[in-house]
Design a protein around this motif. Structure first.
Motif, PDB file in Angstrom:
ATOM      1  N   GLY A  22       0.793  -1.224   0.000  1.00 25.35           N
ATOM      2  CA  GLY A  22       0.000   0.000   0.000  1.00 25.35           C
ATOM      3  C   GLY A  22       0.824   1.272   0.000  1.00 25.35           C
ATOM      4  N   ASN A  23       2.135   1.147   0.043  1.00 25.24           N
ATOM      5  CA  ASN A  23       3.002   2.320   0.093  1.00 25.24           C
ATOM      6  C   ASN A  23       4.289   1.971  -0.661  1.00 25.24           C
ATOM      7  N   TYR A  24       4.668   2.815  -1.616  1.00 23.28           N
ATOM      8  CA  TYR A  24       5.840   2.515  -2.438  1.00 23.28           C
ATOM      9  C   TYR A  24       7.121   2.553  -1.610  1.00 23.28           C
ATOM     10  N   ALA A  25       7.209   3.472  -0.660  1.00 18.44           N
ATOM     11  CA  ALA A  25       8.426   3.571   0.153  1.00 18.44           C
ATOM     12  C   ALA A  25       8.647   2.298   0.964  1.00 18.44           C
ATOM     13  N   ILE A  26       7.587   1.746   1.514  1.00 16.26           N
ATOM     14  CA  ILE A  26       7.694   0.505   2.274  1.00 16.26           C
ATOM     15  C   ILE A  26       8.059  -0.650   1.339  1.00 16.26           C
ATOM     16  N   ALA A  27       7.426  -0.687   0.174  1.00 20.53           N
ATOM     17  CA  ALA A  27       7.729  -1.736  -0.803  1.00 20.53           C
ATOM     18  C   ALA A  27       9.195  -1.666  -1.239  1.00 20.53           C
ATOM     19  N   LEU A  28       9.698  -0.461  -1.449  1.00 28.41           N
ATOM     20  CA  LEU A  28      11.094  -0.294  -1.851  1.00 28.41           C
ATOM     21  C   LEU A  28      12.037  -0.761  -0.750  1.00 28.41           C
ATOM     22  N   LYS A  29      11.684  -0.491   0.494  1.00 29.82           N
ATOM     23  CA  LYS A  29      12.513  -0.934   1.615  1.00 29.82           C
ATOM     24  C   LYS A  29      12.633  -2.457   1.633  1.00 29.82           C
ATOM     25  N   PHE A  30      11.504  -3.147   1.520  1.00 26.25           N
ATOM     26  CA  PHE A  30      11.537  -4.596   1.534  1.00 26.25           C
ATOM     27  C   PHE A  30      12.266  -5.149   0.313  1.00 26.25           C
ATOM     28  N   ALA A  31      12.095  -4.495  -0.833  1.00 29.15           N
ATOM     29  CA  ALA A  31      12.791  -4.931  -2.040  1.00 29.15           C
ATOM     30  C   ALA A  31      14.302  -4.766  -1.886  1.00 29.15           C
ATOM     31  N   LEU A  32      14.732  -3.645  -1.321  1.00 31.60           N
ATOM     32  CA  LEU A  32      16.164  -3.421  -1.118  1.00 31.60           C
ATOM     33  C   LEU A  32      16.760  -4.454  -0.165  1.00 31.60           C
ATOM     34  N   VAL A  33      16.012  -4.833   0.866  1.00 32.64           N
ATOM     35  CA  VAL A  33      16.498  -5.851   1.797  1.00 32.64           C
ATOM     36  C   VAL A  33      16.757  -7.153   1.046  1.00 32.64           C
ATOM     37  N   GLN A  34      15.817  -7.547   0.218  1.00 31.71           N
ATOM     38  CA  GLN A  34      15.958  -8.803  -0.515  1.00 31.71           C
ATOM     39  C   GLN A  34      17.082  -8.732  -1.547  1.00 31.71           C
ATOM     40  N   ILE A  35      17.127  -7.662  -2.318  1.00 31.64           N
ATOM     41  CA  ILE A  35      18.139  -7.539  -3.369  1.00 31.64           C
ATOM     42  C   ILE A  35      19.537  -7.430  -2.755  1.00 31.64           C
ATOM     43  N   TRP A  36      19.658  -6.686  -1.668  1.00 29.01           N
ATOM     44  CA  TRP A  36      20.969  -6.530  -1.033  1.00 29.01           C
ATOM     45  C   TRP A  36      21.439  -7.876  -0.471  1.00 29.01           C
ATOM     46  N   ALA A  37      20.524  -8.676   0.064  1.00 30.55           N
ATOM     47  CA  ALA A  37      20.895 -10.003   0.557  1.00 30.55           C
ATOM     48  C   ALA A  37      21.420 -10.863  -0.584  1.00 30.55           C
ATOM     49  N   MET A  38      20.797 -10.756  -1.737  1.00 25.75           N
ATOM     50  CA  MET A  38      21.267 -11.520  -2.895  1.00 25.75           C
ATOM     51  C   MET A  38      22.629 -11.015  -3.366  1.00 25.75           C
ATOM     52  N   ALA A  39      22.821  -9.704  -3.334  1.00 21.57           N
ATOM     53  CA  ALA A  39      24.108  -9.142  -3.761  1.00 21.57           C
ATOM     54  C   ALA A  39      25.222  -9.577  -2.810  1.00 21.57           C
ATOM     55  N   LYS A  40      24.928  -9.602  -1.504  1.00 17.62           N
ATOM     56  CA  LYS A  40      25.930 -10.036  -0.528  1.00 17.62           C
ATOM     57  C   LYS A  40      26.254 -11.513  -0.678  1.00 17.62           C
ATOM     58  N   ALA A  41      25.294 -12.283  -1.160  1.00 11.77           N
ATOM     59  CA  ALA A  41      25.526 -13.712  -1.363  1.00 11.77           C
ATOM     60  C   ALA A  41      26.419 -13.969  -2.563  1.00 11.77           C
ATOM     61  N   GLY A  42      26.684 -12.948  -3.354  1.00 18.71           N
ATOM     62  CA  GLY A  42      27.615 -13.092  -4.451  1.00 18.71           C
ATOM     63  C   GLY A  42      26.992 -13.262  -5.814  1.00 18.71           C
ATOM     64  N   ARG A  43      25.715 -13.026  -5.921  1.00 20.21           N
ATOM     65  CA  ARG A  43      25.070 -13.150  -7.231  1.00 20.21           C
ATOM     66  C   ARG A  43      25.429 -11.943  -8.089  1.00 20.21           C
ATOM     67  N   LYS A  44      25.939 -12.217  -9.259  1.00 23.80           N
ATOM     68  CA  LYS A  44      26.304 -11.125 -10.167  1.00 23.80           C
ATOM     69  C   LYS A  44      25.097 -10.608 -10.926  1.00 23.80           C
ATOM     70  N   ARG A  45      24.218 -11.504 -11.329  1.00 26.23           N
ATOM     71  CA  ARG A  45      23.018 -11.130 -12.074  1.00 26.23           C
ATOM     72  C   ARG A  45      21.824 -11.817 -11.445  1.00 26.23           C
ATOM     73  N   MET A  46      20.675 -11.213 -11.661  1.00 23.34           N
ATOM     74  CA  MET A  46      19.459 -11.817 -11.140  1.00 23.34           C
ATOM     75  C   MET A  46      18.729 -12.519 -12.259  1.00 23.34           C
ATOM     76  N   SER A  47      18.640 -13.821 -12.166  1.00 23.95           N
ATOM     77  CA  SER A  47      17.846 -14.563 -13.143  1.00 23.95           C
ATOM     78  C   SER A  47      16.376 -14.374 -12.812  1.00 23.95           C
ATOM     79  N   ASP A  48      15.515 -14.821 -13.699  1.00 19.93           N
ATOM     80  CA  ASP A  48      14.076 -14.711 -13.455  1.00 19.93           C
ATOM     81  C   ASP A  48      13.664 -15.506 -12.225  1.00 19.93           C
ATOM     82  N   SER A  49      14.244 -16.662 -12.036  1.00 17.24           N
ATOM     83  CA  SER A  49      13.889 -17.470 -10.864  1.00 17.24           C
ATOM     84  C   SER A  49      14.366 -16.805  -9.570  1.00 17.24           C
ATOM     85  N   ALA A  50      15.529 -16.170  -9.612  1.00 17.21           N
ATOM     86  CA  ALA A  50      16.017 -15.470  -8.427  1.00 17.21           C
ATOM     87  C   ALA A  50      15.132 -14.263  -8.124  1.00 17.21           C
TER      88      ALA A  50
END
Length: 132
Positions: A22-50
């Motif tokens: 219901g709020n873009y700022a909140i959605a962006l926060k949760f998205a950044l948490v997930q994407i940053w976790a993937m980046a820290k795990a060492g993923r160079k690119r995000m596949s569709d499944s990721a």
């Protein structure tokens, strides 16, 4: 992943999550948490499944947006109440049968919780409350 690619992926995911939060700022926060976790795990690119996995994690874990205390059509985030009220006031405010704006400024609202035990007041930013 570069910072630019992290932000692009986070915005792409946030656009899908905004309907659930219901709020873009909140959605962006949760998205950044997930994407940053993937980046820290060492993923160079995000596949569709990721990307689908990150979307699922952001919507099905405890990321469905902040919990709100609702009274009628007005809502206050529980985290804000816990931050601004003592434990006794928080417990009392959870039992409120009426909630209204006592005063307003350009960016904040003084919320009055009417309970059987008396009135409890708290300032809250207009950007996080709903219905005031």
């Amino acid at each position: 992943m570069t910072k630019a690619s992290i932000m692009k992926a986070a915005h792409k995911l946030a656009k899908k999550l905004v309907a659930k939060t219901g709020n873009y700022a909140i959605a962006l926060k949760f998205a950044l948490v997930q994407i940053w976790a993937m980046a820290k795990a060492g993923r160079k690119r995000m596949s569709d499944s990721a990307f689908k996995s990150a979307e699922w994690n952001a919507t099905h874990k405890s990321y469905n947006g902040p919990a709100f205390f609702w009274c009628g059509r007005k809502g206050v985030p529980c985290w804000l109440m816990q931050k601004n009220l003592t434990q006794a006031e928080y417990d009392g405010a959870q039992q409120a049968y009426e909630m209204y704006a006592k005063r307003e400024t350009a960016k904040a609202v003084l919320i009055n919780f009417t309970t059987d035990f008396g009135n409890i007041t708290m300032w809250a930013p207009k950007s996080v409350v709903k219905g005031f």
